[in-house]
Design a protein around this motif. Structure first.
Motif, PDB file in Angstrom:
ATOM      1  N   UNK B  97       0.822  -1.195   0.000  1.00 25.49           N
ATOM      2  CA  UNK B  97       0.000   0.000   0.000  1.00 25.49           C
ATOM      3  C   UNK B  97       0.859   1.249   0.000  1.00 25.49           C
ATOM      4  N   UNK B  98       0.530   2.177  -0.852  1.00 26.96           N
ATOM      5  CA  UNK B  98       1.290   3.428  -0.896  1.00 26.96           C
ATOM      6  C   UNK B  98       0.892   4.268   0.310  1.00 26.96           C
ATOM      7  N   UNK B  99       1.874   4.652   1.100  1.00 32.02           N
ATOM      8  CA  UNK B  99       1.555   5.379   2.331  1.00 32.02           C
ATOM      9  C   UNK B  99       1.207   6.830   2.070  1.00 32.02           C
ATOM     10  N   UNK B 135       3.925  -1.440   3.716  1.00 36.25           N
ATOM     11  CA  UNK B 135       3.770  -0.050   3.356  1.00 36.25           C
ATOM     12  C   UNK B 135       4.914   0.359   2.422  1.00 36.25           C
ATOM     13  N   UNK B 136       4.684   1.387   1.671  1.00 36.84           N
ATOM     14  CA  UNK B 136       5.733   1.841   0.762  1.00 36.84           C
ATOM     15  C   UNK B 136       5.271   3.038  -0.040  1.00 36.84           C
ATOM     16  N   UNK B 137       6.018   3.381  -1.037  1.00 33.11           N
ATOM     17  CA  UNK B 137       5.622   4.480  -1.914  1.00 33.11           C
ATOM     18  C   UNK B 137       5.435   3.907  -3.309  1.00 33.11           C
TER      19      UNK B 137
END
Lengths: 144, 144
Positions: B97-99, B135-137
């Motif tokens: 999921x893009x944080x 989580x990530x971008x």
DNA sequence: TTTTGTGCAAATTGTTTGCAACACG
DNA sequence: CGTGTTGCAAACAATTTGCACAAAA
């Protein structure tokens, strides 16, 4: 040497924020407990007990947020329950949490590198593996 | 073929649980939306809108829990916000999921195998990588 | 003295629980 | 009929927000 409370307050001040008693207290607590799993509630507790200062919880959250905005603090979610805060500088490991007994174990950051790179290459996503802990079963709970 | 509502109700019944109108409705919704990200609220919504049945939210949670206890359903936490439910059979990928923007992307399960094994070998923890999303971008948010 | 920050209290979100009435088997 | 289920309402936990008042700079 570790990050000190003064380092934290200076950084806040450098960002144009004012240094108030509550903020100083939170900075002291964060600096003093750099290797603990600090939660907002824990910070509140320490303020009251150790520093004999009473801060409102909203203020604790706001101060922690300010420290995050400034880049010296981060929070992570270890399973359910409250977020845990840690200094950006100090965080040199990730966590795995046992979904049955809640035990947590630290994993050196390097362990994730290959994985993070694979995902980046395949999807373009830059993972932030530490933000949400990884769930699992600890050795003893796994034996069932 | 996919899991049907009847498969779900039969499994519940086989476990000694009673089949009630609310439970049947939840089973129908879960079966019909096997590839969506169902949340408790979504289930409630579908019950009211599609099936014109009004179930209490407590009942939705309890039924979803029953399905999990029986082993045909699981839930995962994609970042903040509500848990998402999916059929055990159908879940063949994990999520990142893009944080920043909340975008999610699917990652084939196989991508995690080496990582999960490394951790198991080193720590004895058996990871359940899918329970908490990573989580990530996302590619576009990462470019900033 | 002008912002910025604080405490307080109430709102929010997601989920759980106690309990009396209800209905499946 | 009897025990498992439901709905309702209240409890919960973690966090956020609105606002009048207080205090850094």
């Amino acid at each position: 040497m570790h990050v000190t409370a003064d380092d934290l307050t200076s950084t806040l001040r450098a960002a144009g924020l004012r240094i108030t008693a509550p903020r100083r207290a939170v900075c002291e607590i964060v600096a003093a407990h750099h290797d603990d799993h600090l939660t907002a509630a824990t910070v509140l507790e320490h303020a009251r007990r150790d520093l004999d200062v009473r801060i409102d919880r909203a203020t604790v959250y706001r101060t922690l947020e300010a420290l995050e905005d400034v880049g010296i603090l981060r929070h992570a979610h270890l399973g359910h329950g409250p977020a845990v805060y840690h200094l950006t500088e100090e965080h040199r490991h990730h966590h795995v949490v046992c979904e049955r007994c809640g035990a947590t174990t630290a994993i050196p950051v390097g362990e994730f590198d290959a994985f993070v790179e694979t995902i980046a290459a395949r999807t373009g996503f830059v993972l932030d593996v530490e933000h949400f802990a990884i769930s699992g079963l600890c050795p003893s709970c796994a034996h069932r």
